[in-house]
Design a protein around this motif. Structure first.
Motif, PDB file in Angstrom:
ATOM      1  N   LEU A 174      -1.473   4.744  -5.468  1.00 31.22           N
ATOM      2  CA  LEU A 174      -2.557   5.361  -4.693  1.00 31.22           C
ATOM      3  C   LEU A 174      -3.898   5.172  -5.397  1.00 31.22           C
ATOM      4  CD1 LEU A 174      -0.890   8.691  -3.464  1.00 31.22           C
ATOM      5  CD2 LEU A 174      -1.371   6.642  -2.146  1.00 31.22           C
TER       6      LEU A 174
ATOM      7  N   SER B  35      -3.999  11.482  -1.229  1.00 28.46           N
ATOM      8  CA  SER B  35      -4.908  10.533  -0.554  1.00 28.46           C
ATOM      9  C   SER B  35      -6.179  11.246  -0.118  1.00 28.46           C
ATOM     10  CB  SER B  35      -4.259   9.933   0.682  1.00 28.46           C
ATOM     11  OG  SER B  35      -3.015   9.430   0.377  1.00 28.46           O
TER      12      SER B  35
ATOM     13  N   THR C  40       0.820  -1.221   0.000  1.00 29.07           N
ATOM     14  CA  THR C  40       0.000   0.000   0.000  1.00 29.07           C
ATOM     15  C   THR C  40       0.847   1.261   0.000  1.00 29.07           C
ATOM     16  OG1 THR C  40      -0.108   0.059   2.416  1.00 29.07           O
ATOM     17  CG2 THR C  40      -1.865  -1.134   1.293  1.00 29.07           C
ATOM     18  N   LEU C  41       2.136   1.114   0.205  1.00 28.96           N
ATOM     19  CA  LEU C  41       3.007   2.291   0.305  1.00 28.96           C
ATOM     20  C   LEU C  41       3.303   2.841  -1.090  1.00 28.96           C
ATOM     21  CD1 LEU C  41       4.436   3.704   2.694  1.00 28.96           C
ATOM     22  CD2 LEU C  41       6.480   2.446   2.048  1.00 28.96           C
ATOM     23  N   ALA C  42       3.002   4.128  -1.262  1.00 27.91           N
ATOM     24  CA  ALA C  42       3.223   4.729  -2.582  1.00 27.91           C
ATOM     25  C   ALA C  42       4.629   5.299  -2.652  1.00 27.91           C
ATOM     26  CB  ALA C  42       2.194   5.831  -2.808  1.00 27.91           C
TER      27      ALA C  42
ATOM     28  N   PRO D  23       6.692  16.650   5.235  1.00 24.94           N
ATOM     29  CA  PRO D  23       5.605  16.011   5.980  1.00 24.94           C
ATOM     30  C   PRO D  23       4.582  15.392   5.028  1.00 24.94           C
ATOM     31  CG  PRO D  23       5.950  18.273   6.721  1.00 24.94           C
ATOM     32  CD  PRO D  23       6.818  18.081   5.537  1.00 24.94           C
ATOM     33  N   GLY D  24       4.054  14.242   5.410  1.00 22.19           N
ATOM     34  CA  GLY D  24       2.990  13.608   4.621  1.00 22.19           C
ATOM     35  C   GLY D  24       3.486  12.808   3.437  1.00 22.19           C
ATOM     36  N   THR D  25       4.754  12.435   3.449  1.00 26.99           N
ATOM     37  CA  THR D  25       5.266  11.656   2.317  1.00 26.99           C
ATOM     38  C   THR D  25       5.385  10.170   2.661  1.00 26.99           C
ATOM     39  OG1 THR D  25       7.466  12.358   2.997  1.00 26.99           O
ATOM     40  CG2 THR D  25       6.489  13.520   1.132  1.00 26.99           C
ATOM     41  N   GLY D  26       4.999   9.797   3.880  1.00 21.93           N
ATOM     42  CA  GLY D  26       4.903   8.366   4.195  1.00 21.93           C
ATOM     43  C   GLY D  26       6.025   7.818   5.050  1.00 21.93           C
ATOM     44  N   LYS D  27       6.679   8.671   5.838  1.00 18.80           N
ATOM     45  CA  LYS D  27       7.789   8.157   6.670  1.00 18.80           C
ATOM     46  C   LYS D  27       7.244   7.222   7.756  1.00 18.80           C
ATOM     47  CE  LYS D  27       9.124  12.394   7.380  1.00 18.80           C
ATOM     48  NZ  LYS D  27       8.231  13.056   6.405  1.00 18.80           N
ATOM     49  N   SER D  28       6.204   7.683   8.452  1.00 17.86           N
ATOM     50  CA  SER D  28       5.639   6.830   9.510  1.00 17.86           C
ATOM     51  C   SER D  28       4.983   5.595   8.895  1.00 17.86           C
ATOM     52  CB  SER D  28       4.605   7.601  10.326  1.00 17.86           C
ATOM     53  OG  SER D  28       5.193   8.774  10.832  1.00 17.86           O
ATOM     54  N   SER D  29       4.346   5.783   7.742  1.00 19.92           N
ATOM     55  CA  SER D  29       3.709   4.631   7.078  1.00 19.92           C
ATOM     56  C   SER D  29       4.763   3.600   6.698  1.00 19.92           C
ATOM     57  CB  SER D  29       2.970   5.063   5.812  1.00 19.92           C
ATOM     58  OG  SER D  29       2.109   6.120   6.081  1.00 19.92           O
TER      59      SER D  29
ATOM     60  N   TYR E  19      -6.929   3.395  -3.437  1.00 18.88           N
ATOM     61  CA  TYR E  19      -8.133   4.121  -3.030  1.00 18.88           C
ATOM     62  C   TYR E  19      -9.319   3.907  -3.978  1.00 18.88           C
ATOM     63  CZ  TYR E  19      -5.374   6.429   0.512  1.00 18.88           C
ATOM     64  OH  TYR E  19      -4.593   6.664   1.599  1.00 18.88           O
TER      65      TYR E  19
ATOM     66  N   ASN F 242      12.231  15.846   8.876  1.00 14.61           N
ATOM     67  CA  ASN F 242      11.805  16.635   7.712  1.00 14.61           C
ATOM     68  C   ASN F 242      12.958  17.492   7.221  1.00 14.61           C
ATOM     69  OD1 ASN F 242       9.239  15.643   8.050  1.00 14.61           O
ATOM     70  ND2 ASN F 242       8.557  17.354   9.306  1.00 14.61           N
TER      71      ASN F 242
ATOM     72  N   PRO G 257       1.921  12.378  -1.058  1.00 18.81           N
ATOM     73  CA  PRO G 257       0.929  11.286  -1.095  1.00 18.81           C
ATOM     74  C   PRO G 257      -0.228  11.552  -0.132  1.00 18.81           C
ATOM     75  CG  PRO G 257       3.130  10.371  -1.078  1.00 18.81           C
ATOM     76  CD  PRO G 257       3.294  11.849  -0.877  1.00 18.81           C
ATOM     77  N   ALA G 258       0.064  12.210   1.004  1.00 21.40           N
ATOM     78  CA  ALA G 258      -1.007  12.498   1.977  1.00 21.40           C
ATOM     79  C   ALA G 258      -2.034  13.441   1.350  1.00 21.40           C
ATOM     80  CB  ALA G 258      -0.414  13.108   3.237  1.00 21.40           C
TER      81      ALA G 258
END
Ligand SMILES: Nc1ncnc2c1ncn2[C@@H]1O[C@H](COP(=O)(O)OP(=O)(O)OP(=O)(O)O)[C@@H](O)[C@H]1O
Ligand SMILES: [Mg+2]
Length: 527
Positions: A409, A444, A208-210, A250-256, A413, A377, A440-441
């Motif tokens: 994505l 999404s 699922t990771l883009a 931020p929002g590029t999927g590091k935590s994901s 989705y 970041n 990606p965030a």
């Protein structure tokens, strides 16, 4: 019939008489010796060896017993219908899986490397409670392994190693992943743990990771190599650990990505909140209480700790820097609680040096198979010592959404595969995606909002991308104009400044003259 019963009864009477006679005539020691002799004779003629694995080894729990129990549970469940009529069922703490077990005094046969063995689970009541520091169970439990004598040397060790490994695998698979955090700093709870845990249910996976598929493949094979690399790390004398630095907006999927790594490897996550840790020794304590096969995460590392500590101390050489081992860079200085720099607003005395030791010092090896992941970041804010190989082996840029990421994505989705969307629309998306610099965030969000209507979702996405691209273009135009303005001004200043340059030249070097001039001015002021 009556006669038969009478003979039997008299025979029993004679036997009982002889038993009593033997007990009175033969002392217990002699009886035991005879029993042992019989046992030895039996062992000599038997073609099998028997190994007993008891639940409690003296006063400690026998790990091998637990391993065998788990291992047999997988065999018992697969052959349940074939052999065993009675199985015990258990569900462990933090586990959503039910495991089968061999019931009391039941048997199970197994084959390893072509050799057949038989396991028997033996449960007997404990005879007398001998003195013990901890209460022992009322029943004595153990497994008996029966192996043919001719096979014992070639399989026993390998078989037991195999069982231990398999049991560890089953244990990990059966248990939910855990997410640990250190919200109380390094202080420990009533059970002696400095970490709090909750079941980890993040659904992010590499599928699922883009991100760029090639890069994704690289990371996955790196992780697989790491997990399978015990022999390699041993052979090369390296600690079995690996460092990842994930950086990007931020929002590029590091935590994901961290969640995907944990789900891929089946590791637990220790989310280390550095702002909750007060001293380097607390940090060490936390590290010591992490388990193997885990990912230790420090998110937003640039915001968690004052990374200028080392630089400040570089000038302060007398402050007691210790050699750090990076050529060309001075050793980090430890900043203790009493250090003036740490007093005042910032009472946190954890230092970069402590963090470096945490990831790469001797203490980092108190455990094995661990991955350190730092996210930021702003990679440019990090100290180079933190980034060097060995500490952070892989630097992964999580960037704005690219066309290949967008396709992932769209699949996630909207369920759109290649070819589901008109070619013209795809070309439009491809033309604009890089210019828009959307994360990606962001994308999404647009897709999730319109996920019931694919056409609308794609239309809105295209509009959003186009307007973002236009916004970026305007910003670029404005920046270019500003840069040109500055360049013009500098050119003008350069034309007006030959006199200054001449004056400086007579003094021998611009910067030096300026410093000297200022110094003179200062001196004059003092005088
Ligand atoms: N590469 C990606 N692939 C799939 N989903 C993503 C990706 N990046 C972001 N998302 C989506 O955006 C949300 C936020 O992403 P995430 O928290 O991973 O970003 P981040 O890079 O860690 O941001 P921050 O720097 O703010 O912590 C996620 O829940 C996920 O749904
Ligand atoms: Mg994040």
């Amino acid at each position: 019939m009556k006669e038969l019963w009478t003979t039997m009864a008299s025979l029993m009477g004679v036997l009982a008489f002889f038993q009593t006679l033997l007990h009175t005539v033969i002392p217990p020691e002699l009886r035991l010796a005879i029993l042992k002799l019989f046992q030895r004779l039996f062992n000599c003629f038997s073609s099998y060896c028997y190994y007993e694995i008891t639940e409690i080894d003296g006063v400690n729990t026998n790990e091998l017993y637990n391993a065998v129990q788990l291992y047999l549970s997988s065999s018992a469940s697969s052959t349940a219908t074939a052999t065993a009529n009675r199985l015990s069922l258990t569900r462990g703490l933090n586990s959503s899986v039910i495991t089968f077990g061999l019931a009391n005094n039941d048997r199970l046969s197994d084959v390893f490397n072509g050799v057949s063995v038989v396991w028997e689970h033996i449960v007997t009541p404990r005879q007398s409670q001998t003195f013990s520091w901890r209460p022992l169970p009322e029943e004595k439990r153990g497994f008996t392994l029966r192996i043919n004598k001719r096979d014992k040397l070639c399989v026993l060790k390998d078989y037991l190693d195999f069982i231990t490994e398999k049991a560890n695998d089953i244990r990990r698979k059966n248990q939910d992943r855990l997410l640990y955090t250190n919200y109380r700093g390094g202080s420990i709870d009533s059970r002696g743990h400095p970490w709090e845990s909750v079941p980890f249910k993040h659904p992010s996976t590499f599928e699922t990771l883009a991100m760029d598929p090639e890069r994704k493949k690289d990371i996955m094979s790196d992780l697989r190599d790491f997990a399978d690399g015990q022999a390699f790390y041993k052979r090369t004398g390296r600690a079995w650990k690996r460092g990842y630095l994930l950086y990007g907006p931020p929002g590029t999927g590091k935590s994901s990505m961290i969640a995907a790594m944990a789900n891929f490897l089946g590791y637990d996550i220790y989310d280390l909140e550095l702002t909750e840790v007060n001293t380097n020794s607390e940090l060490r304590k936390l590290l010591m209480k992490t388990s193997s096969k885990s990912i230790i995460v420090i998110e937003d590392i640039d915001c968690s700790i004052n990374l200028t500590n080392r630089k400040k101390n570089k000038n302060n050489a007398s402050g007691g820097g210790s050699p750090e081992g990076v050529s060309g860079s001075p050793g980090p200085s430890m900043i203790g609680p009493g250090d003036p720099e740490n007093n005042g607003s910032n009472n946190n005395s954890i230092t970069l040096s402590g963090l470096l030791n945490f990831t790469d010092g001797l203490w980092s090896c108190c455990g094995s198979e661990r991955i350190f992941v730092f996210t930021t970041n702003h990679i440019e804010k990090l100290d180079p010592a933190l980034l060097r190989s060995g500490r952070m082996d892989m630097h992964v840029l999580m960037s704005y959404c690219t066309f290949p990421s967008l396709k992932i994505l769209l699949k996630n989705y909207l369920g759109c595969e290649d070819g589901d969307i008109e070619k013209g629309v795809m070309d439009d998306l491809a033309a604009v995606i890089d210019k828009a610099e959307m994360t990606p965030a962001d994308i999404s969000e647009v897709l999730i909002k319109n996920r019931r209507d694919n056409d609308k979702a794609i239309r809105e996405l295209l509009e959003a991308l186009k307007s973002k691209a236009e916004e970026k273009r305007l910003v670029r135009v404005r920046r270019r104009a500003e840069a040109e303005e500055v360049a013009e001004e500098e050119e003008k200043r350069a034309l007006d400044s030959p006199k200054e340059v001449g004056g400086a030249a007579t003094g021998g070097g611009g910067d030096e003259v300026e410093v000297k001039f200022n110094k003179d001015e200062e001196d004059n002021g003092i005088n």
